[in-house]
Design an enzyme around this catalytic site. Structure first.
Site, short mmCIF file in Angstrom:
data_model
loop_
_atom_site.label_atom_id
_atom_site.label_comp_id
_atom_site.label_asym_id
_atom_site.label_seq_id
_atom_site.Cartn_x
_atom_site.Cartn_y
_atom_site.Cartn_z
N LYS A 228 0.97 -0.96 -0.63
CA LYS A 228 0.10 -0.04 0.11
C LYS A 228 0.97 1.18 -0.45
O LYS A 228 1.68 1.98 0.61
CB LYS A 228 -1.21 -0.03 1.56
N SER B 273 -9.82 1.95 3.27
CA SER B 273 -9.44 2.95 2.00
C SER B 273 -7.80 1.81 1.49
O SER B 273 -7.72 2.02 0.49
CB SER B 273 -8.45 3.76 2.95
N SER C 209 -9.97 -0.74 7.11
CA SER C 209 -9.68 -0.28 6.06
C SER C 209 -8.65 -1.49 5.49
O SER C 209 -7.79 -1.41 4.31
CB SER C 209 -7.89 1.10 5.68
#
Ligand code: GLN
Length: 486
Positions: free
Chosen positions: A79, A154, A178
């Site tokens: 990420k 997210s 997330s």
């Protein structure tokens, strides 16, 4: 199953047996990314050259008979909230679009030490604020099961990358949902470890008392392996806890008996999609068949969790994001008349609308005159939520429920209504407020073919038990072996 659709543990077995090389594996995943990522858009950057060089180094080490790390030759997607030395780390924001960190996050160091192959950086909601990945400054990610739907957020890029078989493992961060919510919406495993289990050093902060780095994988075996690699004490994160790291992957197949599962009455109320409820209840039956006792419990303060989160998380974010001022690093506006003007223009142009909304809200709840009424009160309710969970874990081994109230929703469906978006975290957010371990595992599909996730919550540092409990369901079902057709 095609090579790139397999789990990391299966690839590791073939690597060890000499049936595959790290270079072959990496080439195959790079080809999968080239073929699919135009549709899914999980990646912000793919490091073809770097990944092949890392793979070649692993193969050379193996040929020389040198000891290899636990993830030797396995591609991992990262990420874009985790600092990678020499590689852009944008946080999905225009503010950091050209930021190249001079250091690696702790988890990146650990992956390199484990001989993993870092394949690329994944898309995300700007500064990890969101539940759909639509707040990225670089465009949305598409759910591999239905390209017109969101992957969740997210960490939408990391979840979609694993679901699309573009990487067998990925790292994400979880502040309120997330990892678990996108894992649920993408039909894969998502593990948010206990607060303090994994060092946050090098994780760009959203809300420091809630943030935790975690894992996306196809199955619990891979999650256990990856946790062995990234967990453990690190003095550079003052909240990292010095608790021994278990050999999670070794104990995984030992069922937990006797097993008592707590089922919060509050989690099966209005707002829960009937198909999601049906799949979760079917998962509970799988446990019943294995002798588990299911006990109704109550988490009376959980109804306040979202309100508390949006005070605490925005307060911390407003403070954490103050560092992006256009001076030290990050975006700076071209034209300005004064220093104040330079700050306000840089921040005004560099941040997207959701980030601005949070900074304003967070600054408000911390401002003098309102601090006690909002921030301090939220901290008190946070304590009440913790007390509820302490009481729950005194009676049961694990708390279960749906990970998200609905399956993946359509792109743009909730963009205009932030409150609706915030509500998609209703079941996941308490975990962070209390610092628990949380896990989402696939437990079925809707009639339209969208994945559904089962949420497991465990007491702090109960990852070993939590993974064993998850494995009990996984060993009796095959949801984790499904792959979308892309
Ligand atoms: N959806 C929540 C938010 O927007 C949580 C996101 C996260 O876990 N990073 O703040």
């Amino acid at each position: 199953m095609k090579l790139h659709e397999r789990a990391a543990s299966e690839l590791l077995a073939d690597l060890a047996g000499g049936k595959l090389t790290a270079t072959e594996i990496t080439q195959d995943f790079l080809a999968a990314i080239r073929a699919r990522d135009g549709k899914v858009k999980a990646f912000l950057q793919v490091d073809e050259e770097g990944a092949l060089a890392q793979a070649a180094a692993v193969d050379a080490k193996r040929r020389r008979g040198e000891p290899l790390g636990k993830l030797a030759g396995i591609p991992v997607a990262i990420k874009d909230v985790l600092c990678t030395r020499g590689t852009r780390t944008t946080c999905g924001s225009k503010m950091l679009q050209n930021f190249v960190p001079p250091y690696d996050a702790h988890v990146i160091e650990r992956l390199r030490d484990a001989d993993a192959v870092l394949i690329g950086k994944t898309n995300m909601d700007e500064f990890a604020m969101g539940s759909s990945n639509e707040n990225s400054a670089f465009g949305p990610v598409h759910n591999p099961w239905d390209l017109e739907r969101v992957p969740g957020g997210s960490s939408g890029g990391s979840a979609a990358a694993v679901a699309a078989s573009a990487a067998p493992l990925a790292l994400g961060s979880d502040t309120g949902c997330s990892i678990r919510q996108p894992a649920s919406l993408c039909g894969i495993v998502g593990l948010k470890p206990t607060y303090g289990r994994v060092s946050r050093y090098g994780l760009v902060a959203l809300a420091s008392s809630l943030d935790q780095i975690g894992i996306f994988s196809h199955d619990t075996t891979d999650a256990a392996l990856m946790l062995e690699v990234i967990a453990g004490h690190d003095a550079r994160d003052s909240t990292s806890v010095n608790v021994p790291v278990s050999e999670y992957s070794q104990s995984l197949n030992a069922p937990v008996r006797p097993l008592t599962i707590g089922l919060p009455v509050e989690y099966f109320d209005k707002g829960l999609d009937p198909e999601v409820e049906r799949a979760v209840r079917a998962a509970l039956d799988v446990y019943r068949q294995q002798g588990a006792t299911i006990k109704e419990i109550s988490l009376p303060n959980s109804t306040h969790a979202i309100a508390v989160y949006y005070v605490v998380a925005t307060a911390e974010a407003s403070s954490n994001l103050a560092r992006y001022d256009g001076v030290h690093y990050g975006y700076r506006a071209d034209k300005f008349d004064s220093m104040i003007h330079m700050y306000s223009r840089s921040r005004g142009q560099g941040f997207g609308p959701e980030v601005k909304r949070r900074i304003m809200l967070g600054t408000f709840v911390l401002s003098s005159g309102y601090h006690d009424a909002y921030y301090v009160r939220a901290l008190k309710v946070r304590r009440l939520i913790k007390n509820d969970f302490d009481a729950a874990f005194a009676q049961c081994d694990v708390v279960m429920g749906p990970t998200a109230p609905t399956p993946a929703f359509k792109l743009k469906e909730k963009v205009a209504d932030p409150l609706q978006m915030y509500l998609s975290d209703i079941y996941t957010i308490s975990c962070n407020l209390v610092g628990l371990a949380g896990l989402s595992i696939p437990c079925g599909f809707t009639s339209a073919g969208l994945p559904i996730g089962l949420h497991l919550l465990g007491a702090p540092f109960s990852e070993e038990k939590l993974l064993r409990i998850a494995r009990m369901h996984e060993s009796a079902t095959d949801w984790h072996r499904r792959r979308p057709v892309l």
